[in-house]
Design an enzyme around this catalytic site. Structure first.
Site, PDB file in Angstrom:
ATOM      1  N   LYS A 121     -70.862 -15.856  25.248  1.00 49.33           N
ATOM      2  CA  LYS A 121     -70.656 -16.561  23.974  1.00 49.33           C
ATOM      3  C   LYS A 121     -71.269 -17.969  24.011  1.00 49.33           C
ATOM      4  O   LYS A 121     -71.565 -18.494  25.085  1.00 49.33           O
ATOM      5  CB  LYS A 121     -69.154 -16.618  23.650  1.00 49.33           C
ATOM      6  CG  LYS A 121     -68.511 -15.224  23.547  1.00 49.33           C
ATOM      7  CD  LYS A 121     -68.905 -14.462  22.278  1.00 49.33           C
ATOM      8  CE  LYS A 121     -68.793 -12.963  22.368  1.00 49.33           C
ATOM      9  NZ  LYS A 121     -67.478 -12.393  22.451  1.00 49.33           N
TER      10      LYS A 121
HETATM   11  C1  LIG Z   1     -66.564 -11.102  22.281  1.00 44.71           C
HETATM   12  C2  LIG Z   1     -65.892 -10.643  21.024  1.00 44.71           C
HETATM   13  C3  LIG Z   1     -64.524 -10.366  20.966  1.00 44.71           C
HETATM   14  C4  LIG Z   1     -63.659 -10.288  22.193  1.00 44.71           C
HETATM   15  O1  LIG Z   1     -63.636 -11.459  22.903  1.00 44.71           O
HETATM   16  P1  LIG Z   1     -62.948 -11.503  24.358  1.00 44.71           P
HETATM   17  O2  LIG Z   1     -62.804 -12.976  24.611  1.00 44.71           O
HETATM   18  O3  LIG Z   1     -63.895 -10.835  25.301  1.00 44.71           O
HETATM   19  O4  LIG Z   1     -61.641 -10.807  24.266  1.00 44.71           O
HETATM   20  C5  LIG Z   1     -63.957 -10.071  19.744  1.00 44.71           C
HETATM   21  N1  LIG Z   1     -64.699 -10.025  18.626  1.00 44.71           N
HETATM   22  C6  LIG Z   1     -66.031 -10.261  18.640  1.00 44.71           C
HETATM   23  C7  LIG Z   1     -66.793 -10.193  17.353  1.00 44.71           C
HETATM   24  C8  LIG Z   1     -66.669 -10.552  19.848  1.00 44.71           C
HETATM   25  O5  LIG Z   1     -67.996 -10.722  19.871  1.00 44.71           O
END
Ligand SMILES: *Cc1c(COP(=O)(O)O)cnc(C)c1O
Length: 379
Positions: free
Chosen positions: A182
């Site tokens: 991210k």
């Molecule tokens: C990465 C992601 C998640 C989950 O995030 P985590 O921190 O890995 O639990 C949820 N929704 C979207 C759109 C994502 O890209």
């Protein structure tokens, strides 16, 4: 030249920050996390922020705080990561899948309006790829329903803005992910923000087992104090060991955005006169440029991935529609015809490398491979 799908920005020198936590008696959620929460409040201009060990566990905690449970429905888009839907099932509620706009792949207020029932208790708009859902429009279609909460999936939208508003401005809770790929990351982690003091009080508990006091407070005065379990909670707190990696990333995330935008614009320009389907841009908005997906006809997608991988280019898929997953197929049957846009995009899309640190030469390599190996497949 091989081109990685992603290279994270953390370096060995960041271990200093972790070493400083190791030097204190406290490894779990404490002082450092509190400081990062203050920093997030400042960044988003909201009164309350809570760090999380992931978006997923945080969303679970959020649904528990909102008392969403069995018999309730939660509206989610079919074009998203599976966690957006699976958290709804973790609390015993039912995910109701709606389709997305064919140009932007964003959930629309109209689709939500069409999916509302007496049982609807929450909506989870997903700001997919870095552009935000029309939150003003969403508020409007929910205006007569104070019983429905809005939880923003802002995993792609840390820097995003639309109509002058950022995540958290127009919802009950906005949740971010600090997962490895991210725009802001500490490997695994997340945060949620809210403007409601009452909700914040509940979230503090549902983030940590439903307990009335966290570890830092239990030992604060050097004297043990009993705690109670006030409600059912999740285990979603972030340890200081990881929180220590966040302050620098948050304070520099806006400085990195122009480079993301520049790389995304270069892709856009290179592909605009090809038969590749690209994500349309919305106006009056700040795009977080989290991902750069392209889309080819469904029968060519796997071949396209293979061609790019053979050329040494890392690609991924964001996302096959949630409704196409075996688990959801077995629960709800074939929903393809009720979410045709998500289904078609999900079967044809693939995501190209996009991160600050991707060099112009590397990006040229990606662009050439797409133009020479993928575009000709479409014919
Ligand atoms: C990465 C992601 C998640 C989950 O995030 P985590 O921190 O890995 O639990 C949820 N929704 C979207 C759109 C994502 O890209």
């Amino acid at each position: 030249m091989p081109v990685a799908f992603y290279r994270h920005p953390l370096q060995a020198s960041d271990s200093e920050k972790i070493a400083r936590v190791l030097d204190t008696p406290f490894l779990t959620s404490g002082q450092i996390g509190r400081q990062v929460e203050d920093q997030l409040c400042g960044f988003f201009d909201v009164p309350h922020a809570l760090l999380l060990n992931s978006w997923t566990c945080g969303a679970h905690a959020a649904l528990l705080a909102l008392d969403v449970g069995p018999g309730d429905e939660v509206i989610v888009p079919a074009m998203t990561f599976i966690a957006t839907a699976s958290v709804v099932e973790h609390v015993g509620a039912k995910p109701i899948f709606v389709d997305v706009d064919p140009a932007t792949l964003l959930m629309t207020p109209d689709a939500v309006a069409g999916a509302l029932t007496d049982r609807t208790r929450a909506v989870i708009p997903v700001h997919i790829y870095g552009q935000m859902v029309d939150m003003i429009g969403l508020r409007e279609v929910l205006s007569g329903r104070p019983d429905i909460a809005i939880i923003e999936d802002a995993a792609h939208a840390f820097e995003s803005e639309r109509d002058g508003m950022r995540p958290g401005a127009c919802s009950d809770i906005a949740i971010f992910s600090f997962y490895a790929t991210k725009n802001v990351t500490c490997g695994e982690g997340g945060a949620m923000i809210t403007r409601s003091a009452a909700l914040h009080e509940k979230l503090v508990q549902t983030r940590l087992h439903g307990m009335t006091s966290d570890a830092a407070n239990r030992y604060k005065s050097g004297q043990y104090r009993h705690w109670d379990m006030a409600r059912l909670g999740a285990k979603a707190n972030l340890p200081d060991l990881l929180a220590a990696l966040l302050p620098d990333q948050i304070s520099t995330v806006r400085d990195r955005l122009p480079e993301r935008a520049r790389l995304a614009d270069r892709y856009l320009k290179a592909f605009e006169n090809t038969p590749l389907r690209l994500v349309g841009r919305i106006g009056n908005a700040v795009h977080a440029h989290h991902l750069f997906p392209i889309c080819v006809p469904a029968d060519l997608r796997d071949r396209a991935i293979q061609e790019l991988n053979t050329a040494g280019i890392g690609v991924t898929v964001n996302y096959r529609a949630v409704t196409r997953m075996s688990h959801y197929r077995s629960q709800f049957g074939n929903l393809d015809s009720s979410v045709p846009v998500s289904t078609e995009w999900g079967e044809g899309t693939l995501t190209l490398p996009l991160f600050p640190g991707l060099t112009d030469d590397e990006q040229e390599e990606v662009i050439s491979a797409v133009l020479e190996k993928v575009v000709p497949l479409i014919g």
